[in-house]
Design a protein around this motif. Structure first.
Motif, PDB file in Angstrom:
ATOM      1  N   VAL A 160    -122.465  23.526  74.698  1.00  0.00           N
ATOM      2  CA  VAL A 160    -122.184  23.086  73.328  1.00  0.00           C
ATOM      3  C   VAL A 160    -123.530  22.715  72.694  1.00  0.00           C
ATOM      4  CG1 VAL A 160    -120.972  21.428  71.873  1.00  0.00           C
ATOM      5  CG2 VAL A 160    -119.934  22.188  74.020  1.00  0.00           C
ATOM      6  N   PRO A 161    -123.975  23.435  71.640  1.00  0.00           N
ATOM      7  CA  PRO A 161    -125.305  23.180  71.089  1.00  0.00           C
ATOM      8  C   PRO A 161    -125.332  22.033  70.077  1.00  0.00           C
ATOM      9  CG  PRO A 161    -124.312  25.063  70.002  1.00  0.00           C
ATOM     10  CD  PRO A 161    -123.329  24.610  71.056  1.00  0.00           C
ATOM     11  N   LEU A 162    -126.530  21.743  69.615  1.00  0.00           N
ATOM     12  CA  LEU A 162    -126.881  20.757  68.583  1.00  0.00           C
ATOM     13  C   LEU A 162    -126.931  19.329  69.137  1.00  0.00           C
ATOM     14  CD1 LEU A 162    -125.072  21.890  65.309  1.00  0.00           C
ATOM     15  CD2 LEU A 162    -127.071  22.866  66.445  1.00  0.00           C
ATOM     16  N   SER A 163    -127.953  18.619  68.691  1.00  0.00           N
ATOM     17  CA  SER A 163    -128.154  17.234  69.117  1.00  0.00           C
ATOM     18  C   SER A 163    -127.813  16.213  68.036  1.00  0.00           C
ATOM     19  CB  SER A 163    -129.623  17.029  69.522  1.00  0.00           C
ATOM     20  OG  SER A 163    -130.485  17.321  68.435  1.00  0.00           O
ATOM     21  N   ASP A 164    -127.759  16.638  66.770  1.00  0.00           N
ATOM     22  CA  ASP A 164    -127.688  15.691  65.657  1.00  0.00           C
ATOM     23  C   ASP A 164    -126.326  15.708  64.980  1.00  0.00           C
ATOM     24  OD1 ASP A 164    -130.329  15.559  66.305  1.00  0.00           O
ATOM     25  OD2 ASP A 164    -131.085  15.787  64.261  1.00  0.00           O
ATOM     26  N   GLY A 165    -125.735  14.530  64.855  1.00  0.00           N
ATOM     27  CA  GLY A 165    -124.457  14.449  64.168  1.00  0.00           C
ATOM     28  C   GLY A 165    -124.023  13.015  63.970  1.00  0.00           C
ATOM     29  N   VAL A 166    -122.899  12.858  63.287  1.00  0.00           N
ATOM     30  CA  VAL A 166    -122.307  11.540  63.072  1.00  0.00           C
ATOM     31  C   VAL A 166    -120.798  11.670  63.207  1.00  0.00           C
ATOM     32  CG1 VAL A 166    -122.029  11.758  60.557  1.00  0.00           C
ATOM     33  CG2 VAL A 166    -122.352   9.494  61.575  1.00  0.00           C
ATOM     34  N   GLY A 167    -120.179  10.636  63.780  1.00  0.00           N
ATOM     35  CA  GLY A 167    -118.736  10.670  63.951  1.00  0.00           C
ATOM     36  C   GLY A 167    -118.129   9.289  63.841  1.00  0.00           C
ATOM     37  N   GLU A 168    -116.825   9.270  63.708  1.00  0.00           N
ATOM     38  CA  GLU A 168    -116.073   8.008  63.650  1.00  0.00           C
ATOM     39  C   GLU A 168    -115.519   7.693  65.032  1.00  0.00           C
ATOM     40  OE1 GLU A 168    -112.054   6.087  61.583  1.00  0.00           O
ATOM     41  OE2 GLU A 168    -112.787   8.060  60.957  1.00  0.00           O
ATOM     42  N   VAL A 169    -115.674   6.453  65.449  1.00  0.00           N
ATOM     43  CA  VAL A 169    -115.122   6.023  66.729  1.00  0.00           C
ATOM     44  C   VAL A 169    -113.600   5.963  66.602  1.00  0.00           C
ATOM     45  CG1 VAL A 169    -115.051   4.217  68.478  1.00  0.00           C
ATOM     46  CG2 VAL A 169    -117.190   4.674  67.255  1.00  0.00           C
ATOM     47  N   VAL A 170    -112.908   6.766  67.405  1.00  0.00           N
ATOM     48  CA  VAL A 170    -111.447   6.787  67.352  1.00  0.00           C
ATOM     49  C   VAL A 170    -110.814   6.211  68.617  1.00  0.00           C
ATOM     50  CG1 VAL A 170    -111.309   8.691  65.718  1.00  0.00           C
ATOM     51  CG2 VAL A 170    -111.401   9.189  68.166  1.00  0.00           C
ATOM     52  N   GLU A 171    -111.621   6.006  69.661  1.00  0.00           N
ATOM     53  CA  GLU A 171    -111.113   5.396  70.890  1.00  0.00           C
ATOM     54  C   GLU A 171    -112.297   4.826  71.653  1.00  0.00           C
ATOM     55  OE1 GLU A 171    -108.557   6.565  74.943  1.00  0.00           O
ATOM     56  OE2 GLU A 171    -108.739   8.012  73.287  1.00  0.00           O
ATOM     57  N   VAL A 172    -112.109   3.675  72.293  1.00  0.00           N
ATOM     58  CA  VAL A 172    -113.178   3.055  73.073  1.00  0.00           C
ATOM     59  C   VAL A 172    -112.694   2.806  74.498  1.00  0.00           C
ATOM     60  CG1 VAL A 172    -114.234   1.960  71.066  1.00  0.00           C
ATOM     61  CG2 VAL A 172    -112.527   0.706  72.405  1.00  0.00           C
ATOM     62  N   GLY A 173    -113.641   2.850  75.446  1.00  0.00           N
ATOM     63  CA  GLY A 173    -113.322   2.534  76.826  1.00  0.00           C
ATOM     64  C   GLY A 173    -113.033   1.059  77.006  1.00  0.00           C
ATOM     65  N   ALA A 174    -112.439   0.715  78.138  1.00  0.00           N
ATOM     66  CA  ALA A 174    -111.965  -0.652  78.383  1.00  0.00           C
ATOM     67  C   ALA A 174    -113.095  -1.685  78.379  1.00  0.00           C
ATOM     68  CB  ALA A 174    -111.226  -0.698  79.719  1.00  0.00           C
ATOM     69  N   LYS A 175    -114.341  -1.286  78.680  1.00  0.00           N
ATOM     70  CA  LYS A 175    -115.439  -2.249  78.772  1.00  0.00           C
ATOM     71  C   LYS A 175    -116.468  -2.096  77.643  1.00  0.00           C
ATOM     72  CE  LYS A 175    -115.042  -2.769  83.786  1.00  0.00           C
ATOM     73  NZ  LYS A 175    -115.747  -2.717  85.107  1.00  0.00           N
ATOM     74  N   PRO A 232    -111.562  15.236  75.009  1.00  0.00           N
ATOM     75  CA  PRO A 232    -111.960  14.457  76.199  1.00  0.00           C
ATOM     76  C   PRO A 232    -111.488  13.013  76.099  1.00  0.00           C
ATOM     77  CG  PRO A 232    -113.837  14.728  74.733  1.00  0.00           C
ATOM     78  CD  PRO A 232    -112.725  15.558  74.151  1.00  0.00           C
ATOM     79  N   LYS A 233    -111.438  12.338  77.237  1.00  0.00           N
ATOM     80  CA  LYS A 233    -111.076  10.920  77.291  1.00  0.00           C
ATOM     81  C   LYS A 233    -112.316  10.099  77.638  1.00  0.00           C
ATOM     82  CE  LYS A 233    -107.543   9.205  77.235  1.00  0.00           C
ATOM     83  NZ  LYS A 233    -106.836   8.522  76.120  1.00  0.00           N
ATOM     84  N   PRO A 234    -112.523   8.989  76.956  1.00  0.00           N
ATOM     85  CA  PRO A 234    -113.690   8.147  77.249  1.00  0.00           C
ATOM     86  C   PRO A 234    -113.485   7.324  78.520  1.00  0.00           C
ATOM     87  CG  PRO A 234    -112.388   7.132  75.521  1.00  0.00           C
ATOM     88  CD  PRO A 234    -111.745   8.465  75.804  1.00  0.00           C
ATOM     89  N   ASP A 235    -114.592   7.157  79.289  1.00  0.00           N
ATOM     90  CA  ASP A 235    -114.579   6.246  80.430  1.00  0.00           C
ATOM     91  C   ASP A 235    -114.751   4.814  79.935  1.00  0.00           C
ATOM     92  OD1 ASP A 235    -114.251   8.327  82.177  1.00  0.00           O
ATOM     93  OD2 ASP A 235    -116.404   8.579  82.561  1.00  0.00           O
ATOM     94  N   ALA A 236    -114.898   3.872  80.870  1.00  0.00           N
ATOM     95  CA  ALA A 236    -114.902   2.447  80.530  1.00  0.00           C
ATOM     96  C   ALA A 236    -115.969   2.066  79.515  1.00  0.00           C
ATOM     97  CB  ALA A 236    -115.082   1.620  81.807  1.00  0.00           C
ATOM     98  N   HIS A 237    -117.151   2.671  79.594  1.00  0.00           N
ATOM     99  CA  HIS A 237    -118.258   2.318  78.706  1.00  0.00           C
ATOM    100  C   HIS A 237    -118.549   3.418  77.678  1.00  0.00           C
ATOM    101  CE1 HIS A 237    -119.481  -1.425  80.662  1.00  0.00           C
ATOM    102  NE2 HIS A 237    -119.238  -0.833  81.816  1.00  0.00           N
ATOM    103  N   GLN A 238    -117.551   4.220  77.375  1.00  0.00           N
ATOM    104  CA  GLN A 238    -117.774   5.344  76.477  1.00  0.00           C
ATOM    105  C   GLN A 238    -116.966   5.222  75.183  1.00  0.00           C
ATOM    106  OE1 GLN A 238    -116.860   8.731  79.059  1.00  0.00           O
ATOM    107  NE2 GLN A 238    -119.068   9.132  79.255  1.00  0.00           N
TER     108      GLN A 238
END
Length: 334
Positions: free
Chosen positions: A57-72, A22-28
């Motif tokens: 898509v199940p499960l609520s708990d996890g951790v990830g690395e930010v690889v892309e940020v939205g423009a805002k 997926p692609k992140p929106d401005a605040h994602q």
């Protein structure tokens, strides 16, 4: 990317699929998920207890690395390690009905995927002292235990806390209560698990199979006064014992219902004991941030039962469903 989906048909309905990243929106934020963990709620979801829902898509708990940020985006940067919050729209204070409807892992898509998009306001920086698997256990179980002790229960040094069993919420409650200077009593049906809980800092262990009236054992251990706080993960008909185990004016935090969704208790006992019954509902982002700071300062390490690769997701669910766990069941995505 690889994604696991559920069609609410039980463990046989868990399917590994290929989807577009997926692609992140401005605040994602776009997260490359590194690890996720399971809660008993997730078993109910994939078995259809919350209703049918195609391709969830199940499960609520996890951790990830930010690889892309939205423009805002302003709260995080590429390279940060973060966890999505259980309630994406609950930032602080009391939850609204609308905020509590938007839970990850049902009804919203969860985190059992190699890449996940999350709003920047719905993420928390992972404590730097934890491994990926350890950090993945925090959003639901740890926040629930923190709320039980410090938001609802207001535990202070010298208090006595009873925790039931050795699952995720219970062991987090043990670790946090010990961190705060409280005395902890653990109940379990297995002596080996009680020994492990004692090694983690519990003061006493009660085998409730050998002592089915475990509430009386709590009273004996507390000089007849009872515990200041009881973290009840069982529910069902044993709720009266939790009330009896609490001191006059004590708190029973309702954190689960592994023994049954329908709980019965003696109203007379509750009135005499003046017990506060507090159903827990995880917690806000601010609560998550507070516990994340405490975990780093005090180097609290979550207890991990087992770790599976993504391709063995069904085995992870079966492991948790077995009931023979000590700590959290996790899935590594790296």
């Amino acid at each position: 990317m690889k994604t696991v989906i559920s069609n609410a048909r039980g463990f046989d309905g868990l399917t590994l699929e290929e989807r577009s990243v997926p692609k992140p929106d401005a605040h994602q934020l776009l997260l490359r998920m590194r690890a996720v963990s399971l809660n008993f709620r997730d078993i109910d979801v994939v078995r259809g207890a919350h209703g049918n829902q195609d391709a969830l898509v199940p499960l609520s708990d996890g951790v990830g690395e930010v690889v892309e940020v939205g423009a805002k985006v302003s709260r995080f940067a590429v390279g940060n390690r973060v966890s999505p919050t259980f309630f994406p729209d609950w930032i602080d204070g009391q939850a609204t009905a609308e905020a509590r409807m938007g839970r990850l892992g049902w009804p919203r898509d969860g985190v059992l995927s190699e890449y996940v998009v999350v709003d920047e306001h719905a993420a928390v920086r992972a404590p730097s002292n934890l491994s990926d698997v350890e950090a993945a256990t925090l959003p639901c179980a740890a926040v629930t235990a923190w709320d039980a002790l410090f938001v609802s229960g207001r535990v202070v040094p010298g208090d006595t806390v009873v925790v039931q069993g050795t699952g995720g919420v219970s062991l987090f409650a043990l670790l946090f209560a010990k961190m705060a200077g409280a005395q902890v009593i653990v109940t379990s049906s297995q002596r080996a698990k009680l020994d492990r809980a004692l090694a983690l800092g519990a003061a006493h262990g009660i085998d409730y199979r050998a002592e089915p009236e475990w509430d009386k054992a709590v009273l004996e251990l507390t000089g007849g006064q009872g515990a200041d706080h009881v973290v009840d993960v069982a529910g069902g008909e044993g709720l009266t014992r939790s009330i009896r185990a609490a001191r006059v004016g004590g708190t029973v935090s309702l954190a689960g219902y592994v023994a049954g969704r329908v709980g019965q208790f003696d109203l007379g006992t509750a009135f005499v004991r003046k017990t506060t019954l507090h159903p827990l509902g995880v917690g806000s982002r601010r609560t998550f941030e507070a516990l994340a700071r405490a975990i780093k300062v005090h180097d609290v390490r979550p207890v991990i039962d087992s770790v599976f690769p993504l391709e063995r997701t069904r085995e992870a669910f079966e492991r948790l469903a077995s009931g023979d766990v000590f700590g959290k069941v996790a899935i590594s995505l790296v």
